[in-house]
Design a protein around this motif. Sequence first.
Motif, mmCIF file in Angstrom:
data_model
loop_
_atom_site.group_PDB
_atom_site.id
_atom_site.type_symbol
_atom_site.label_atom_id
_atom_site.label_comp_id
_atom_site.label_asym_id
_atom_site.label_seq_id
_atom_site.Cartn_x
_atom_site.Cartn_y
_atom_site.Cartn_z
ATOM 1 N N GLY A 171 6.400 -1.386 -9.343
ATOM 2 C CA GLY A 171 6.698 -2.722 -9.932
ATOM 3 C C GLY A 171 5.653 -3.818 -9.251
ATOM 4 N N VAL A 172 5.566 -3.601 -7.716
ATOM 5 C CA VAL A 172 4.882 -4.648 -7.043
ATOM 6 C C VAL A 172 3.452 -4.574 -7.683
ATOM 7 N N LEU A 173 2.904 -3.543 -7.924
ATOM 8 C CA LEU A 173 1.495 -3.421 -8.316
ATOM 9 C C LEU A 173 1.223 -3.930 -9.683
ATOM 10 N N ALA B 190 -2.670 -12.410 -3.941
ATOM 11 C CA ALA B 190 -2.799 -13.588 -3.142
ATOM 12 C C ALA B 190 -2.243 -13.967 -1.712
ATOM 13 N N SER B 191 -1.337 -12.762 -1.454
ATOM 14 C CA SER B 191 -0.933 -12.809 -0.032
ATOM 15 C C SER B 191 -1.208 -11.628 0.655
ATOM 16 N N PRO B 192 -2.352 -11.695 1.680
ATOM 17 C CA PRO B 192 -2.832 -10.311 2.468
ATOM 18 C C PRO B 192 -1.895 -9.667 3.187
ATOM 19 N N ASP B 193 -0.851 -10.340 3.660
ATOM 20 C CA ASP B 193 0.231 -9.615 4.581
ATOM 21 C C ASP B 193 0.903 -8.822 3.448
ATOM 22 N N GLN B 194 1.341 -9.164 2.368
ATOM 23 C CA GLN B 194 2.176 -8.166 1.378
ATOM 24 C C GLN B 194 1.211 -7.177 0.880
ATOM 25 N N LEU B 195 0.070 -7.533 0.728
ATOM 26 C CA LEU B 195 -1.020 -6.520 0.003
ATOM 27 C C LEU B 195 -1.348 -5.241 1.384
ATOM 28 N N HIS B 196 -1.119 -5.985 2.542
ATOM 29 C CA HIS B 196 -1.270 -5.062 3.615
ATOM 30 C C HIS B 196 -0.119 -4.110 3.696
ATOM 31 N N LYS C 96 11.525 -6.260 0.245
ATOM 32 C CA LYS C 96 11.320 -7.678 0.842
ATOM 33 C C LYS C 96 9.886 -8.300 0.189
ATOM 34 N N VAL C 97 9.011 -7.236 0.105
ATOM 35 C CA VAL C 97 7.533 -7.741 -0.642
ATOM 36 C C VAL C 97 7.897 -8.384 -1.988
ATOM 37 N N ALA C 98 8.787 -7.101 -2.735
ATOM 38 C CA ALA C 98 9.071 -7.393 -4.187
ATOM 39 C C ALA C 98 9.641 -8.805 -4.588
ATOM 40 N N GLU C 99 10.761 -9.079 -3.506
ATOM 41 C CA GLU C 99 11.724 -10.019 -3.482
ATOM 42 C C GLU C 99 10.810 -11.419 -3.322
ATOM 43 N N ALA C 100 9.749 -11.309 -2.471
ATOM 44 C CA ALA C 100 8.760 -12.410 -2.093
ATOM 45 C C ALA C 100 8.135 -12.709 -3.454
#
Length: 206
Positions: free
Chosen positions: A105-107, A115-121, A174-178
Amino acid sequence: MAISERVLRYLGSNRNIAGSCLALLGLVAHFLGVAGAFWPVVVVALYGVGALLAPPDRVRLTISHAEVETRALRADLDELLRRIGGRFPGDVHAAVDALAEVLRGVLDRAEQLTASPDQLHVVSQTIRLYLPASLEAYANLPRGYALTRRGGRERSAHEELLAQLGLLDVQLRKVAEAIHRGDEQALRDQGRFLRDKFGGSELDLS
């Protein structure tokens, strides 16, 4: 390209949509009693006319960096799941499947994710390091050993793995929610823009 992918692409194409709309009109004519005994031929003919006259789908050849990155991550995830096979107990498979669902779902939100390096990491490391490392360490243990608590240990290896999968699940959600919050904010911004431009809107997002 796989046959199933071609079928799915055609189902969403302008030709199929236009053909289906005209074919639907043929069905309506049949139910109204004006299509005659040859209504199946009429429906097929109308579909063909619509498919032939529909404008072709726009060709998109450029591939964004976000698509390249998420496509590679999706391929790595699929390969990891293939390698897992039936090596683990049912509850571990269930936890991994839940993680994979969140990851996919995130991908699917490639631009928002990259757009968010932290989330991608977090997503990248989960697929390429955290998840395979936890599963690999567990898979190298004898099944009986993994399920048994040893003296002085609060958890068995099996329980420890489930706890690690749970931590990954919490972080990925948390990543998905963001990402979803970003989509929601974009919708709210659009609502404010429309209200400012057109003097009000029935869709109140404030």
